[in-house]
Design a protein around this motif. Structure first.
Motif, PDB file in Angstrom:
ATOM      1  N   TRP A 320       0.813  -1.218   0.000  1.00 57.87           N
ATOM      2  CA  TRP A 320       0.000   0.000   0.000  1.00 57.87           C
ATOM      3  C   TRP A 320       0.846   1.267   0.000  1.00 57.87           C
ATOM      4  O   TRP A 320       0.708   2.135  -0.854  1.00 57.87           O
ATOM      5  CB  TRP A 320      -0.971  -0.025   1.181  1.00 57.87           C
ATOM      6  CG  TRP A 320      -1.788   1.230   1.266  1.00 57.87           C
ATOM      7  CD1 TRP A 320      -1.742   2.175   2.247  1.00 57.87           C
ATOM      8  CD2 TRP A 320      -2.762   1.693   0.314  1.00 57.87           C
ATOM      9  NE1 TRP A 320      -2.625   3.183   1.982  1.00 57.87           N
ATOM     10  CE2 TRP A 320      -3.261   2.916   0.797  1.00 57.87           C
ATOM     11  CE3 TRP A 320      -3.247   1.198  -0.896  1.00 57.87           C
ATOM     12  CZ2 TRP A 320      -4.232   3.657   0.127  1.00 57.87           C
ATOM     13  CZ3 TRP A 320      -4.217   1.937  -1.569  1.00 57.87           C
ATOM     14  CH2 TRP A 320      -4.702   3.140  -1.063  1.00 57.87           C
ATOM     15  N   ASP A 350      -2.596  -4.976  -1.699  1.00 63.39           N
ATOM     16  CA  ASP A 350      -3.587  -4.081  -1.083  1.00 63.39           C
ATOM     17  C   ASP A 350      -4.607  -3.603  -2.116  1.00 63.39           C
ATOM     18  O   ASP A 350      -4.746  -4.173  -3.210  1.00 63.39           O
ATOM     19  CB  ASP A 350      -2.859  -2.905  -0.401  1.00 63.39           C
ATOM     20  CG  ASP A 350      -3.572  -2.425   0.854  1.00 63.39           C
ATOM     21  OD1 ASP A 350      -4.617  -1.764   0.731  1.00 63.39           O
ATOM     22  OD2 ASP A 350      -3.103  -2.729   1.970  1.00 63.39           O
ATOM     23  N   ASP A 351      -5.289  -2.575  -1.801  1.00 62.74           N
ATOM     24  CA  ASP A 351      -6.364  -1.969  -2.589  1.00 62.74           C
ATOM     25  C   ASP A 351      -5.931  -1.669  -4.029  1.00 62.74           C
ATOM     26  O   ASP A 351      -4.784  -1.294  -4.261  1.00 62.74           O
ATOM     27  CB  ASP A 351      -6.718  -0.641  -1.877  1.00 62.74           C
ATOM     28  CG  ASP A 351      -8.035  -0.080  -2.323  1.00 62.74           C
ATOM     29  OD1 ASP A 351      -8.625  -0.619  -3.266  1.00 62.74           O
ATOM     30  OD2 ASP A 351      -8.472   0.911  -1.695  1.00 62.74           O
ATOM     31  N   TRP A 398      -6.214  -7.843  -0.222  1.00 60.77           N
ATOM     32  CA  TRP A 398      -7.046  -6.847   0.473  1.00 60.77           C
ATOM     33  C   TRP A 398      -8.482  -6.907  -0.028  1.00 60.77           C
ATOM     34  O   TRP A 398      -8.734  -7.086  -1.211  1.00 60.77           O
ATOM     35  CB  TRP A 398      -6.454  -5.474   0.176  1.00 60.77           C
ATOM     36  CG  TRP A 398      -7.165  -4.281   0.756  1.00 60.77           C
ATOM     37  CD1 TRP A 398      -6.849  -3.641   1.927  1.00 60.77           C
ATOM     38  CD2 TRP A 398      -8.252  -3.539   0.187  1.00 60.77           C
ATOM     39  NE1 TRP A 398      -7.680  -2.558   2.109  1.00 60.77           N
ATOM     40  CE2 TRP A 398      -8.559  -2.473   1.055  1.00 60.77           C
ATOM     41  CE3 TRP A 398      -9.008  -3.681  -0.980  1.00 60.77           C
ATOM     42  CZ2 TRP A 398      -9.570  -1.551   0.811  1.00 60.77           C
ATOM     43  CZ3 TRP A 398     -10.033  -2.767  -1.232  1.00 60.77           C
ATOM     44  CH2 TRP A 398     -10.303  -1.711  -0.330  1.00 60.77           C
ATOM     45  N   ARG A 430     -14.851   9.012   2.212  1.00 52.21           N
ATOM     46  CA  ARG A 430     -13.937   8.391   1.246  1.00 52.21           C
ATOM     47  C   ARG A 430     -14.697   7.966  -0.021  1.00 52.21           C
ATOM     48  O   ARG A 430     -14.487   6.880  -0.549  1.00 52.21           O
ATOM     49  CB  ARG A 430     -13.221   7.190   1.849  1.00 52.21           C
ATOM     50  CG  ARG A 430     -11.831   7.017   1.276  1.00 52.21           C
ATOM     51  CD  ARG A 430     -11.243   5.664   1.533  1.00 52.21           C
ATOM     52  NE  ARG A 430      -9.864   5.647   1.061  1.00 52.21           N
ATOM     53  CZ  ARG A 430      -9.190   4.551   0.780  1.00 52.21           C
ATOM     54  NH1 ARG A 430      -9.741   3.374   0.934  1.00 52.21           N
ATOM     55  NH2 ARG A 430      -7.957   4.608   0.357  1.00 52.21           N
ATOM     56  N   LYS A 464      -6.645  -9.114   4.138  1.00 55.63           N
ATOM     57  CA  LYS A 464      -6.757  -7.876   4.930  1.00 55.63           C
ATOM     58  C   LYS A 464      -8.170  -7.368   4.686  1.00 55.63           C
ATOM     59  O   LYS A 464      -8.543  -7.089   3.546  1.00 55.63           O
ATOM     60  CB  LYS A 464      -5.720  -6.857   4.438  1.00 55.63           C
ATOM     61  CG  LYS A 464      -5.791  -5.503   5.132  1.00 55.63           C
ATOM     62  CD  LYS A 464      -4.639  -4.627   4.652  1.00 55.63           C
ATOM     63  CE  LYS A 464      -4.679  -3.225   5.217  1.00 55.63           C
ATOM     64  NZ  LYS A 464      -3.588  -2.386   4.684  1.00 55.63           N
ATOM     65  N   ASP A 466     -10.789  -4.591   5.180  1.00 55.63           N
ATOM     66  CA  ASP A 466     -10.807  -3.162   5.505  1.00 55.63           C
ATOM     67  C   ASP A 466     -12.250  -2.668   5.671  1.00 55.63           C
ATOM     68  O   ASP A 466     -13.210  -3.333   5.251  1.00 55.63           O
ATOM     69  CB  ASP A 466     -10.120  -2.406   4.360  1.00 55.63           C
ATOM     70  CG  ASP A 466      -9.412  -1.148   4.833  1.00 55.63           C
ATOM     71  OD1 ASP A 466      -9.749  -0.654   5.916  1.00 55.63           O
ATOM     72  OD2 ASP A 466      -8.528  -0.651   4.103  1.00 55.63           O
ATOM     73  N   ASN A 468     -13.581   1.326   5.578  1.00 57.52           N
ATOM     74  CA  ASN A 468     -13.059   2.688   5.615  1.00 57.52           C
ATOM     75  C   ASN A 468     -14.046   3.791   5.916  1.00 57.52           C
ATOM     76  O   ASN A 468     -13.743   4.961   5.694  1.00 57.52           O
ATOM     77  CB  ASN A 468     -12.353   2.991   4.292  1.00 57.52           C
ATOM     78  CG  ASN A 468     -10.942   2.443   4.295  1.00 57.52           C
ATOM     79  OD1 ASN A 468     -10.117   2.874   5.084  1.00 57.52           O
ATOM     80  ND2 ASN A 468     -10.679   1.467   3.455  1.00 57.52           N
ATOM     81  N   CYS A 513      -8.952  -4.352   9.661  1.00 59.42           N
ATOM     82  CA  CYS A 513      -8.496  -2.988   9.412  1.00 59.42           C
ATOM     83  C   CYS A 513      -9.722  -2.120   9.226  1.00 59.42           C
ATOM     84  O   CYS A 513     -10.711  -2.549   8.637  1.00 59.42           O
ATOM     85  CB  CYS A 513      -7.623  -2.979   8.161  1.00 59.42           C
ATOM     86  SG  CYS A 513      -7.090  -1.342   7.646  1.00 59.42           S
ATOM     87  N   GLY A 515      -9.530   1.540   8.129  1.00 63.76           N
ATOM     88  CA  GLY A 515      -8.824   2.789   7.880  1.00 63.76           C
ATOM     89  C   GLY A 515      -7.862   3.052   9.026  1.00 63.76           C
ATOM     90  O   GLY A 515      -7.810   4.145   9.573  1.00 63.76           O
ATOM     91  N   GLY A 516      -7.130   2.031   9.422  1.00 65.40           N
ATOM     92  CA  GLY A 516      -6.362   2.081  10.657  1.00 65.40           C
ATOM     93  C   GLY A 516      -7.189   1.439  11.753  1.00 65.40           C
ATOM     94  O   GLY A 516      -8.039   0.585  11.471  1.00 65.40           O
ATOM     95  N   TRP A 532      -4.898  -3.842  12.190  1.00 63.54           N
ATOM     96  CA  TRP A 532      -4.038  -2.768  11.698  1.00 63.54           C
ATOM     97  C   TRP A 532      -4.313  -1.541  12.567  1.00 63.54           C
ATOM     98  O   TRP A 532      -5.393  -0.955  12.498  1.00 63.54           O
ATOM     99  CB  TRP A 532      -4.356  -2.501  10.223  1.00 63.54           C
ATOM    100  CG  TRP A 532      -3.487  -1.454   9.587  1.00 63.54           C
ATOM    101  CD1 TRP A 532      -3.915  -0.358   8.903  1.00 63.54           C
ATOM    102  CD2 TRP A 532      -2.062  -1.423   9.555  1.00 63.54           C
ATOM    103  NE1 TRP A 532      -2.837   0.360   8.454  1.00 63.54           N
ATOM    104  CE2 TRP A 532      -1.687  -0.268   8.849  1.00 63.54           C
ATOM    105  CE3 TRP A 532      -1.056  -2.244  10.076  1.00 63.54           C
ATOM    106  CZ2 TRP A 532      -0.359   0.082   8.640  1.00 63.54           C
ATOM    107  CZ3 TRP A 532       0.272  -1.891   9.873  1.00 63.54           C
ATOM    108  CH2 TRP A 532       0.604  -0.753   9.163  1.00 63.54           C
ATOM    109  N   ASP A 535      -3.001   4.017  10.129  1.00 64.75           N
ATOM    110  CA  ASP A 535      -2.298   4.313   8.881  1.00 64.75           C
ATOM    111  C   ASP A 535      -1.090   5.194   9.154  1.00 64.75           C
ATOM    112  O   ASP A 535      -0.318   5.484   8.250  1.00 64.75           O
ATOM    113  CB  ASP A 535      -3.240   5.025   7.899  1.00 64.75           C
ATOM    114  CG  ASP A 535      -4.012   4.026   7.064  1.00 64.75           C
ATOM    115  OD1 ASP A 535      -3.843   2.805   7.279  1.00 64.75           O
ATOM    116  OD2 ASP A 535      -4.798   4.455   6.194  1.00 64.75           O
TER     117      ASP A 535
HETATM  118  C1  DGJ Z   1      -6.997   1.994   4.691  1.00 71.56           C
HETATM  119  C2  DGJ Z   1      -5.973   1.095   5.302  1.00 71.56           C
HETATM  120  O1  DGJ Z   1      -5.740   1.451   6.628  1.00 71.56           O
HETATM  121  C3  DGJ Z   1      -4.705   1.132   4.467  1.00 71.56           C
HETATM  122  O2  DGJ Z   1      -3.726   0.355   5.080  1.00 71.56           O
HETATM  123  C4  DGJ Z   1      -5.016   0.681   3.089  1.00 71.56           C
HETATM  124  O3  DGJ Z   1      -5.381  -0.675   3.093  1.00 71.56           O
HETATM  125  C5  DGJ Z   1      -6.108   1.525   2.491  1.00 71.56           C
HETATM  126  N1  DGJ Z   1      -7.265   1.593   3.348  1.00 71.56           N
HETATM  127  C6  DGJ Z   1      -6.529   1.003   1.154  1.00 71.56           C
HETATM  128  O4  DGJ Z   1      -7.593   1.658   0.637  1.00 71.56           O
END
Ligand code: DGJ
Length: 729
Positions: A320, A350-351, A398, A430, A464, A466, A468, A513, A515-516, A532, A535
């Motif tokens: 990422w 990742d994404d 991801w 987002r 992973k 996520d 967000n 995860c 977004g952190g 996670w 970020d």
């Molecule tokens: C948020 C995550 O925390 C990042 O590590 C990464 O995976 C992005 N999203 C990808 O969109």
């Protein structure tokens, strides 16, 4: 006895009334772990009271003095209660009150370590039942408690408040440590004294619910506690959705602590015969400060709270930070070489790998369209998996399966699957929206997304997951007139999907995860192997963020990656990542040969040290909140090995730092101290390096960890091994 009654009849009547008499006497329910006791008392009025929670007494007969019936254990609203209730209901006939009387207590021993005590309470006038469950994990000193609510009324009962737990304390003062933050500054620690009134820690975010606050706390009673002294309760709610933990001090300076799902906008219509189950509240008591409380939680979590918490983890390289969504097949295959160079176990894509009609070239498109972007990756994911395997590394991927982009085929096809208000503008975060997971069809879709990916590419070894964004302008087309069920049902639906996935893929490592660290709790961690935290991977910031999480979650769950953020020396960034579950998220091709050489050795060192880091007891020796440094160590359970981390943060000219007393060693054992993870061609400047000391010396006199001139953002790792076990390395 009535004078006309025959002696036989009289005896019979006496026999029948005996259970009644016995029932009217006070009875104790004792729930114990190795060091702690929770005592509940059934009063002569059949209500249940909390009489004691604290250090266990060695003489059980002393418990008979603890029959206090001042604090009802699970206070219902609507009758004499004058403070925040644990439960509030409106019965089918509109009556807004509840009385809870003890019916029975059952105790089930699951095994030598785990015992469940279930206490059934009933309303004497309404067919409504509340069961309080308490699981005691003896060796870990952990209690897990939750509540079940059900009724047999003709129509639904409305639940307004539904705490998982209620606890009472009587002390001279109460100190609360809370953990707050935001994106990129998660888990900041703040301590304050509680005063009269209510202090609430909560979330109303729905999804990514812990972005501003994690459902964890330390409560110190009778004065502030330190890492090694004072009375502390550590508590955490195992719930990934909206939560509420409140602390209320009354006029008599008694404190009640309530925890549970947030009642905010969540009135729940409970149908006859259905059971409403609250998420578990997990807590521990320590009479020796916060450090012990954390260790209790860690020990419990590794064994009971986290998916495969006692199993090894994979080191990895994530792409990422290195590429964001800008990559193609050729570049990715080249990145595998980077993983190989570092010597990590896995490459995590990742994404940005998906999207057909709207390719995922930026964060405005394609969430929901989980088909490979053929332009970027013409040979598909299977090809990447095989290329990774050819280089002898595992492959992970991801996903963000709960979300949808407005520019996606899914959005066009299934607008009825999306959480959004009628008659209002769509509100993005987002540039995306949340899927309506309460809808079983959406649950099937999310399950199938993961299952298809796994069945079509059986070589995938890691995911992973996520999430967000939070919920805003949310309305569930599926729930129709039950919108107030959304927050609760969403999280329950997420768990239902995870349950299905875990039935099929019980041990697939999945990183949580949001977004952190927007989803960090033991409700989710029963399905996820790690999370996670942020970020923000700037090593300096990361010391604080990881420090925060390590108070409540074991190191094996705290994914800590070396990146280029912060531009600190590679050694510092690496040493910081090593305190948790280490990985990389870096462009290996931009690293210097020296940095690569150092990192390659660091991965080897980490693999050697990781059994102690992952399963050892954590001792926080110097807090970055108190000094310009952070020092912590892990000690193996048998006290044969320890690893110590020393981070110098931001020091002043000529500042001197005192020696640090180690903890958790065996005073009688002799340990050799070795500084490890040195930069190539450098040698330890620490006079203790290579020397042998008794555990007693290291714990009473301590070590000077920074003998020379202090340089900000530098660090050291020391391996401390009992002499006898040196050859095992
Ligand atoms: C948020 C995550 O925390 C990042 O590590 C990464 O995976 C992005 N999203 C990808 O969109």
């Amino acid at each position: 006895m009535h004078k006309n009654t025959s002696p036989f009849l009289g005896l019979l009547m006496l026999l029948f009334s005996l259970p009644l008499l016995a029932q009217q006497q006070e009875k104790q329910v004792l729930i114990e772990t190795k060091n702690t006791a929770l005592i509940l008392t059934v009063g002569s009025n059949q209500r249940l009271y909390q009489s004691y929670f604290g250090e266990k007494l060695s003489d059980h007969s002393d418990y008979s003095h603890l029959m206090a019936t001042r604090h009802e254990a699970y206070v219902p609203a609507g009758m004499e209660n004058l403070f925040e209730p644990a439960i509030r209901v409106t019965h089918a006939d509109g009556n807004p009150s509840l009385e809870l009387k003890h019916v029975n207590t059952t105790v089930k021993k699951q095994d030598e370590n785990v015992t469940t005590t279930s206490i059934t309470l009933k309303d004497p006038k309404y067919p409504m039942e509340v069961v309080l469950h308490y699981v005691a994990h003896f060796n870990e000193d952990i209690f897990k408690t939750w509540t079940e609510i059900k009724h047999q009324e003709k129509k639904p009962v409305t639940l307004h408040n539904f705490a998982s737990s209620m606890m009472h304390f009587d002390a001279s003062s109460y100190w609360l440590s809370q953990f707050d933050g935001d994106y990129m500054i998660e888990m900041g620690m703040k301590e304050s004294q509680l005063t009269n009134g209510i202090k609430t820690l909560d979330s109303k975010l729905g999804t990514r619910a812990h972005m501003y606050r994690t459902p964890v706390f330390f409560l110190s009673t009778g004065g502030k506690s330190t890492e090694t002294t004072g009375n502390v309760v550590a508590g955490t709610l195992a719930w990934s959705g909206n939560f509420q933990i409140s602390f209320e001090i009354d006029q008599a300076n008694s404190l009640r602590v309530l925890s549970g799902m947030n009642p905010y906008n969540s009135e729940y219509q409970l149908e006859k015969g259905k059971t409403f189950t609250t998420p578990p509240f997990i807590f521990t008591y320590s009479g020796q400060g916060k450090g012990q409380a954390s260790r209790n939680l860690h020990k419990w979590a590794r064994k009971y709270g986290v998916l495969d918490g006692d199993k090894p983890r994979l080191t990895l390289l994530n792409n990422w930070e290195a590429t964001h969504m800008d990559f193609d097949e050729k570049q990715l295959v080249e990145l595998f070489d980077g993983a190989k160079k570092l010597g990590v176990d896995l490459f995590l894509l990742d994404d940005g790998w998906f999207g057909e009609k709207f390719p995922r070239d930026n964060d405005r498109t394609a969430l929901g369209d989980w088909m490979t972007d053929k332009k970027k990756l013409p040979s598909g994911i299977g090809y990447l998996v095989s290329q990774a395997h050819a280089k002898d590394i595992k492959f992970g991927i991801w996903l963000e399966p709960e979300m949808v982009s407005p520019k996606s085929a899914l959005y066009e096809k299934h607008p009825e699957w999306i959480l959004k208000l009628p008659n209002r503008e769509e509100h993005y975060s987002r540039h995306q929206l949340v899927l309506d997971l309460t809808n079983p069809k959406v649950q099937d879709f999310v399950y199938k997304t993961v299952d298809d990916l796994m069945t079509q590419n059986p070589g995938i070894s890691f995911i992973k997951w996520d999430c967000n964004r939070m919920m805003t302008n949310a309305f569930s087309p599926y729930l129709k007139d039950k919108q107030s069920h959304l927050y609760i049902d969403y999280t329950r639906s997420l768990y239902a999907v995870m349950e299905r996935l875990r039935n099929k893929y019980p041990h697939l490592p999945i990183m949580l995860c949001a977004g952190g660290g927007g989803r960090t709790d033991y409700g989710a961690l029963q399905y996820f192997s790690e999370f996670w935290p942020s970020d923000n991977t700037n090593g300096f910031e990361r010391v604080f963020i990881q420090w925060g999480y390590l108070n409540f979650f074991p190191s094996v769950t705290v994914s800590s990656h070396v990146t280029s953020m912060g531009k600190q020396p590679i050694k510092f960034r690496t040493d910081v990542a090593m305190m948790g579950k280490m990985g990389y998220d870096i462009k290996v091709s931009s690293m210097t040969p020296q940095e690569i050489e150092f990192s390659r050795e660091a991965v080897k060192t980490y693999k050697k040290l990781s059994p102690v880091i992952w399963t050892g007891d954590l001792f926080r020796l110097v807090s970055p909140y108190e000094e310009n440094r952070a020092v912590l160590m892990y000690t193996s359970e048998d006290k044969n090995k320890a690893v110590l981390f020393n981070y110098i943060l931001n020091t002043r000219h000529k500042e001197k730092l005192a020696p640090v007393k180690l903890q958790g060693l065996d005073p009688a054992k002799r340990y050799i101290v070795q500084e490890v993870n040195m930069l190539p061609g450098t040698q330890s400047q620490n006079p203790a390096h290579g020397k042998t000391y008794s555990g007693e010396y290291l714990m009473k006199v301590g070590m000077n960890l920074s003998p020379g001139r202090l340089t900000p953002v530098t660090s050291n790792i020391f391996e401390i091994t009992e002499e006898k076990h040196l050859s095992e390395k």
